[in-house]
Scaffold this active site. Structure first.
Site, PDB file in Angstrom:
ATOM      1  N   PHE A 114       0.815  -1.226   0.000  1.00 52.69           N
ATOM      2  CA  PHE A 114       0.000   0.000   0.000  1.00 52.69           C
ATOM      3  C   PHE A 114       0.844   1.270   0.000  1.00 52.69           C
ATOM      4  O   PHE A 114       0.411   2.316   0.454  1.00 52.69           O
ATOM      5  CB  PHE A 114      -0.985  -0.007   1.181  1.00 52.69           C
TER       6      PHE A 114
ATOM      7  N   GLY B  26      -4.661   0.683 -14.471  1.00 51.70           N
ATOM      8  CA  GLY B  26      -4.412   0.066 -13.164  1.00 51.70           C
ATOM      9  C   GLY B  26      -5.551   0.320 -12.183  1.00 51.70           C
ATOM     10  O   GLY B  26      -6.178   1.369 -12.201  1.00 51.70           O
TER      11      GLY B  26
ATOM     12  N   GLY C  94      -5.199  -0.420  -8.687  1.00 48.91           N
ATOM     13  CA  GLY C  94      -4.712  -0.540  -7.316  1.00 48.91           C
ATOM     14  C   GLY C  94      -5.158   0.576  -6.393  1.00 48.91           C
ATOM     15  O   GLY C  94      -5.287   0.377  -5.191  1.00 48.91           O
ATOM     16  N   GLU C  95      -5.355   1.746  -6.925  1.00 49.24           N
ATOM     17  CA  GLU C  95      -5.613   2.871  -6.040  1.00 49.24           C
ATOM     18  C   GLU C  95      -6.979   3.530  -6.197  1.00 49.24           C
ATOM     19  O   GLU C  95      -7.499   4.107  -5.254  1.00 49.24           O
ATOM     20  CB  GLU C  95      -4.520   3.934  -6.241  1.00 49.24           C
TER      21      GLU C  95
ATOM     22  N   ASN D  82      -8.612  -9.395 -15.228  1.00 53.51           N
ATOM     23  CA  ASN D  82      -9.099 -10.528 -14.444  1.00 53.51           C
ATOM     24  C   ASN D  82     -10.268 -10.063 -13.581  1.00 53.51           C
ATOM     25  O   ASN D  82     -10.099  -9.261 -12.664  1.00 53.51           O
ATOM     26  CB  ASN D  82      -7.974 -11.090 -13.575  1.00 53.51           C
TER      27      ASN D  82
END
Ligand code: FES
Ligand code: FES
Lengths: 729, 160
Positions: free
Chosen positions: A250, A693, A695-696, A623
């Site tokens: 993170f 992306g 992730g955030e 995915n």
């Protein structure tokens, strides 16, 4: 793409493929950094400074050294020499990752409360810990500034960084604000936060002459490798960093913090393999967290909701020993089509450990109080957002690479049932509970960096993808296997991905939500190359393995990028110039709409999040299982940010007062409702495979949605995070 | 130093350790069973959860010497449908809390079956296990990756 090689398999991109490392994680077989057995392994334990600024006048290690099993106690009197970290250099991104500027145990100076001042190395963990508690340190103390609130008025303008400017301006926002028929003005504060990955930072280090092997829970194996070579003055080629499993990061494991350096140092000094798993308290004392912030937001609008002025300014902190200023106002440059915009960021330097990036730096704590303006105007907050939804990037008129925020709101509102909401605060109830529904925008920029890969096809049909990226739960290996499988037309099960090892081709660090896209781009190029070569070997209709067999070749490998020193350097230059060119051309970002429902107990002020729907525009999803998990994970962290997370720093001493999971409250099972995640799944035309992306972006807007829902439930605007019960009473 | 004989995953493990060594450190540092994780060493995260005679415990809060003669089961010794269910439901990301979540869930299912009450169930009963009940009973196991929905899904599938 060539015609001769047919795709014989169902594409796997977009499918909910199970993680390739799933079984390793559910059987205990997955080994993390502190779990590698080595003969003669010794254990380290840290001793922390208990003053925020000063000099060590005496350090007594006699009692500690007398504990049976203690091998050595390292202090600034006897520690091996350490080279200082380098200054930031855009061609060597590892220079961004120094953590702090301190030469640990090479100085008697203390720069923050918690700085390691001694390391005990012992035969057993028990002995090391016991001895560390017995090291006696005396200091002379110097005046220090540690109180963020008190120092805030002395904040100075913040410099921009490579990817984001520090401040920006369009028109005259203050003048427009003064003239606006409707306006709101608000001050927000957010506290410091800590990442609290469940795996504490861990290192196992072993020297063999000048060759070094390090297992480290890191988000950036390549940065760590260069950094260790530099600090210990050894050739970088002899340093190998391994991190196949990382127990969450993170942002907290992107930089190189003292624990890693000191483990390597302890191994150097003792000639033994050394392991250090930080205690939870060690993590708080020696790893930076997220900066606190104070923000001013002022919005001016015409009575129809058209924004005429948007002012967003912030104050954050860094440490005097380092840290990158947080880009708190960054979203305000991209979200609303205001005629006049002013964003400005200020920063103070304190005698605390460097701050560091934490999931969506800036974007997760930046607040746009559009909801407040909506109430002022008597408009629906989504309608107000859509009225001000820009065609082009508001601050500079750049094109958006892809922006489907309208569609995301439409999809989210429908799934959530936004239409059932009665706008009047306090108007919805469920028994004794006050019910509130809130909405906010999610937004996070998208980038790509240099990644080198090799792809090899063997005659048995198996494919090996090699790239030194890091995996800390995002599902990177699974996603890249899917991408390679589809690009080569082979089943996903036949693809193996090697990662998490610095001896593999270079990958960017895992951070800024850019790893998957960066690596994917090179995997696609490599697979394309491979197909071209195969087409020359085989006949029309051959599948890839058959083409090899026909040519009598056991395997065929292609590579993208070069891993020689010069190859990497030219690669970086090429990428950096592409990045800068892209940044000028368009604004790329992931975005979304966060909807939540809360229930507030009118007597106790207790807030429970009862429902969540989020709809994202994240380009194409590789995915369906792991992407949704990442987005959900961000939202869960946003729930913590809104309601419970706060690092408490003693304003007198600079010491963190709640360095543990018992006192710093991250969301638990009972705090998290079912989170409905939807995505548009429309490829971004400027990204590899159209992916962005994830992730955030999940955490962005999450805390704001909760704050808005609490207002809807109670009529109370709480502008200080976290919104704990005392603030609602 | 004291001699202890632990029984872990069906095997007798004689150890010569200091009396203050936790069961968690005994497993990880002395027996090399690193599947059990250390996240806080203070009883606050649940990463170290193992089963002692089928009951879930935080092994970081247990002294190894107290567990002589008890049957300790760690993730390495487990063969349970939950493990596959966790993969199918994506009940983890980084995997560091996973051993603890799975061991805890095994213990929790047994507790529920035995009618152990919780804050959600006012009256103890071994009836159906609701999502709210699972969330309440699993709240001692933190997952910073936020895989809670997947974990609950996996447990529900197996509890059915
Ligand atoms: S390590 Fe035992 S509860 Fe955290
Ligand atoms: S999977 Fe990472 S902490 Fe749970």
């Amino acid at each position: 793409m060539t015609q001769t090689l047919p795709r014989t398999h169902e594409p796997s991109v977009g499918k909910p493929v199970d993680r390739v490392d799933g079984t390793a994680k559910t059987t205990g077989a997955a080994r993390f950094a502190a779990e590698y057995p080595y003969p003669g392994l010794a254990h380290a334990a840290l001793v922390h400074a208990t003053v925020s600024r000063g000099r060590i006048t005496a350090i007594d290690t006699t009692e500690a050294a007398a504990i049976p099993g203690v091998i050595t106690v390292l202090t600034h009197h006897n520690a091996p020499a350490l080279k200082p970290p380098r200054r930031f250099n855009p061609l060597d991104l590892s220079t961004m990752a120094s953590g702090t500027s301190v030469s640990y145990l090479n100085t008697d100076e203390v720069h923050w409360d918690g700085q390691p001042v001694a390391v005990v190395v012992a035969e057993t963990l028990t002995a090391a810990r016991e001895a560390a508690a017995l090291v006696e340190v005396s200091y002379t103390t110097f005046a220090s500034t540690v109180d963020f609130k008190a120092e805030e008025p002395n904040a100075e303008p913040q410099k921009g960084n490579l990817l984001m400017s520090g401040s920006a301006k369009k028109g005259d926002a203050e003048a427009a604000l003064a003239k606006a028929p409707v306006r709101i003005e608000a001050r927000f504060t957010t506290p410091p936060h800590h990442h609290n990955a469940i795996e504490p930072h861990a290192t196992t280090a072993m020297w063999d002459g000048d060759r070094l092997t390090v297992h480290d829970g890191t988000q950036s194996i390549d940065w760590l490798r260069s950094h260790l070579a530099l600090r210990f003055d050894v050739p970088v080629e002899g340093v190998r960093v391994l991190a196949p499993f990382v127990g969450g990061g993170f942002g907290g494991k992107a930089n190189i913090w003292p624990g890693t350096i000191l483990t390597v140092m302890a191994a150097r000094a003792t000639g033994r393999p050394v392991r250090l798993l930080l205690t939870r308290e060690d993590v708080y004392r020696t790893v930076g967290g997220r900066t606190p912030s104070t923000q001013r937001v002022a919005l001016g609008a015409r009575t129809d909701g058209t924004l005429t002025a948007l002012v967003h300014t912030s104050v954050t902190r860094t440490g005097r020993v380092g840290g990158n200023p947080e880009q708190v106002t960054s979203q305000s440059k991209h979200l609303y089509d205001a005629e006049n915009i002013l964003v400005r960021q200020n920063v103070v330097e304190l005698d605390l450990i460097s701050n560091t990036a934490m999931r969506a730096p800036g974007d997760s704590i930046g607040t746009a109080s559009i909801d407040e303006l909506a109430y002022e105007l008597g408009m629906d907050p989504i309608e107000l957002r859509m009225r001000n939804e820009p065609e082009r990037n508001p601050i500079d008129g750049r094109r958006f690479a892809n922006r489907k925020l309208r569609e995301a709101y439409r999809l989210g509102a429908e799934r959530f049932g936004w239409a059932d909401r009665t706008p009047e605060p306090g108007s919805m109830r469920d028994g004794r509970w006050l019910v509130g529904m809130g909405v906010a925008t999610a937004f996070h920029p998208a980038w790509q960096f240099l990644a080198n890969v090799t792809v090899r096809l063997s005659v048995d049909g198996s494919v090996l993808v090699r790239c030194g990226f890091q995996e800390m739960g995002m599902g990177g290996a699974t996603a890249q296997a899917q991408i390679a499988a589809d690009a080569l037309g082979v089943p996903v099960e036949s693809v193996r991905v090697e990662y998490g090892d610095s001896s593999l081709p270079l990958s960017p660090a895992a951070g800024g939500s850019m790893q998957t896209a960066s690596v994917a781009s090179s995997v696609l190029t490599a697979c394309e190359k491979l197909r071209r070569k195969l087409a020359r070997l085989g006949r029309p209709g051959d599948d890839p393995a058959a083409a090899l067999a026909r040519a009598g070749v056991p395997s065929l490998e292609v590579s993208v990028g070069s891993d020689t020193r010069i190859g990497r350097l030219t690669g970086q230059v090429r990428f950096l110039s592409k990045l800068i060119r892209d940044q000028r051309r368009w604004m790329k970002a992931a975005s979304g709409a966060q909807f939540c429902e809360v229930r507030v107990d009118p007597d106790t002020g207790e807030t429970r999040v009862s429902r969540w729907t989020a709809a994202f525009d994240v380009g194409r999803v590789i995915n369906a299982k792991t992407a949704v998990s990442q987005l959900r994970g961000g939202i869960v962290m946003g729930i913590g940010m809104a309601l419970s997370e706060e690092t408490l720093v003693d304003p007198r001493t600079g010491r963190i007062m709640n360095p543990g999971l018992g006192e710093y409250h991250v969301p638990v099972h009972a705090d998290v409702p079912p989170i409905d995640v939807a995505y548009l799944d429309e490829p971004d035309p400027t990204m590899p495979l159209g992916l962005i992306g994830v992730g955030e972006v999940g955490i962005t807007g999450a805390a704001a949605a909760i704050a808005n829902a609490i207002h809807h439930a109670t009529g109370r605007r709480i502008r200080e995070l976290p919104i704990t019960l005392d603030k609602l009473l | 130093m004291v001699e202890v004989r632990l029984r872990v995953n069906g095997t007798d493990e004689p150890l010569d350790i200091q009396p203050q060594v936790s069961l968690l450190d005994a497993l990880r540092e002395y027996l090399g069973l690193t599947g059990t994780k250390k996240g806080c060493d203070q009883g606050a995260c649940g990463a170290c959860t193992v089963l002692a005679d089928g009951e879930r415990i935080n092994s970081c809060l247990a002294l190894a010497v107290q567990y002589e003669g008890r049957e300790i089961t760690t993730i390495e010794g487990l063969d349970h449908p939950l493990q596959g269910a966790f993969v199918r439901h994506d009940g983890f990301q980084c995997g560091y809390c996973t051993s603890g979540q799975i061991c805890s869930a095994v213990g929790m299912l047994a507790e529920h079956k035995d009618g152990m009450p919780s804050a959600v169930t006012k009256q103890a009963s071994g009836g159906e296990l609701s999502a709210a009940e699972i969330r309440e009973r699993m709240s001692g196991n933190l997952c910073r990756c936020g895989a809670y929905n997947g974990i609950v899904g996996a447990i529900q599938e197996v509890a059915r």
